[in-house]
Write a protein that holds these residues in place. Structure first.
Motif, PDB file in Angstrom:
ATOM      1  N   SER A  33      39.791  42.696  33.042  1.00  0.00           N
ATOM      2  CA  SER A  33      38.613  42.497  32.191  1.00  0.00           C
ATOM      3  C   SER A  33      38.882  42.975  30.767  1.00  0.00           C
ATOM      4  O   SER A  33      38.480  42.319  29.805  1.00  0.00           O
ATOM      5  CB  SER A  33      37.402  43.238  32.756  1.00  0.00           C
ATOM      6  OG  SER A  33      37.012  42.692  33.981  1.00  0.00           O
ATOM      7  N   SER A  62      30.927  33.911  31.538  1.00  0.00           N
ATOM      8  CA  SER A  62      32.300  34.415  31.457  1.00  0.00           C
ATOM      9  C   SER A  62      33.292  33.277  31.237  1.00  0.00           C
ATOM     10  O   SER A  62      34.193  33.046  32.030  1.00  0.00           O
ATOM     11  CB  SER A  62      32.670  35.188  32.726  1.00  0.00           C
ATOM     12  OG  SER A  62      31.870  36.318  32.862  1.00  0.00           O
ATOM     13  N   GLU A  69      41.204  44.909  38.511  1.00  0.00           N
ATOM     14  CA  GLU A  69      40.130  44.039  38.004  1.00  0.00           C
ATOM     15  C   GLU A  69      39.609  44.569  36.676  1.00  0.00           C
ATOM     16  O   GLU A  69      39.357  43.802  35.754  1.00  0.00           O
ATOM     17  CB  GLU A  69      38.999  43.940  39.020  1.00  0.00           C
ATOM     18  CG  GLU A  69      39.335  43.075  40.217  1.00  0.00           C
ATOM     19  CD  GLU A  69      38.234  43.061  41.263  1.00  0.00           C
ATOM     20  OE1 GLU A  69      37.124  43.587  41.010  1.00  0.00           O
ATOM     21  OE2 GLU A  69      38.496  42.525  42.354  1.00  0.00           O
ATOM     22  N   HIS A  70      39.458  45.879  36.565  1.00  0.00           N
ATOM     23  CA  HIS A  70      38.995  46.495  35.318  1.00  0.00           C
ATOM     24  C   HIS A  70      40.000  46.226  34.198  1.00  0.00           C
ATOM     25  O   HIS A  70      39.620  45.852  33.083  1.00  0.00           O
ATOM     26  CB  HIS A  70      38.780  47.995  35.513  1.00  0.00           C
ATOM     27  CG  HIS A  70      38.376  48.716  34.269  1.00  0.00           C
ATOM     28  ND1 HIS A  70      37.121  48.577  33.717  1.00  0.00           N
ATOM     29  CD2 HIS A  70      39.067  49.559  33.459  1.00  0.00           C
ATOM     30  CE1 HIS A  70      37.051  49.310  32.615  1.00  0.00           C
ATOM     31  NE2 HIS A  70      38.227  49.914  32.441  1.00  0.00           N
TER      32      HIS A  70
END
Length: 137
Positions: free
Chosen positions: A25, A70, A21-22
């Motif tokens: 991103s 987002s 997930e990081h």
């Protein structure tokens, strides 16, 4: 990424899912930067050349890290949301930021809020596109 287990043991590496997930991103942020550099900054300018306290960088930081909407990279309103954030930072609008009490008796929300930019105070839109701003002292 480290976490302290609830059993009081030493730190352990967090799950692969969190790392993925990081990474996702970071990839999104890099693509967002490239898109805005190409479509908004133009003339070969890059955010890397711009001072950290420049309104263009502050708006980028907000839309990349703090904006809860987002938006997808292909969102119709991504560029206009960035431009409005740029205007807000250019006008030193920290007083406008999430100050819902100022807008308590109004239908519109504060600039740089997590609401659609067409609902921001004194922003007029038609079919999701900003058509006018009413700015005064």
């Amino acid at each position: 990424i480290f976490v302290i287990p609830s059993d009081g043991g030493g730190p352990t590496i967090d799950s692969t899912r969190d790392r993925n997930e990081h990474n996702s991103s970071l990839i999104r942020a890099n693509k967002l930067v490239q898109k805005l550099e190409t479509e908004v900054l133009c003339r070969g300018a890059t955010f890397q050349e711009i001072d950290l306290d420049d309104p263009r960088r502050l708006a980028l930081d907000w839309i990349t890290n703090d904006d809860k909407m987002s938006l997808d990279l292909d969102a119709k309103n991504l560029n206009q949301r960035y431009i409005l954030a740029l205007l807000a930072f250019t006008l030193n609008s920290w007083a406008w930021r999430d100050q819902e009490s100022i807008y308590a008796n109004l239908e519109n929300s504060a600039w740089l809020s997590n609401e659609d930019e067409c609902s921001w105070y004194n922003v007029s839109c038609m079919e999701g596109t900003v058509i006018s701003l009413q700015l005064s002292e």
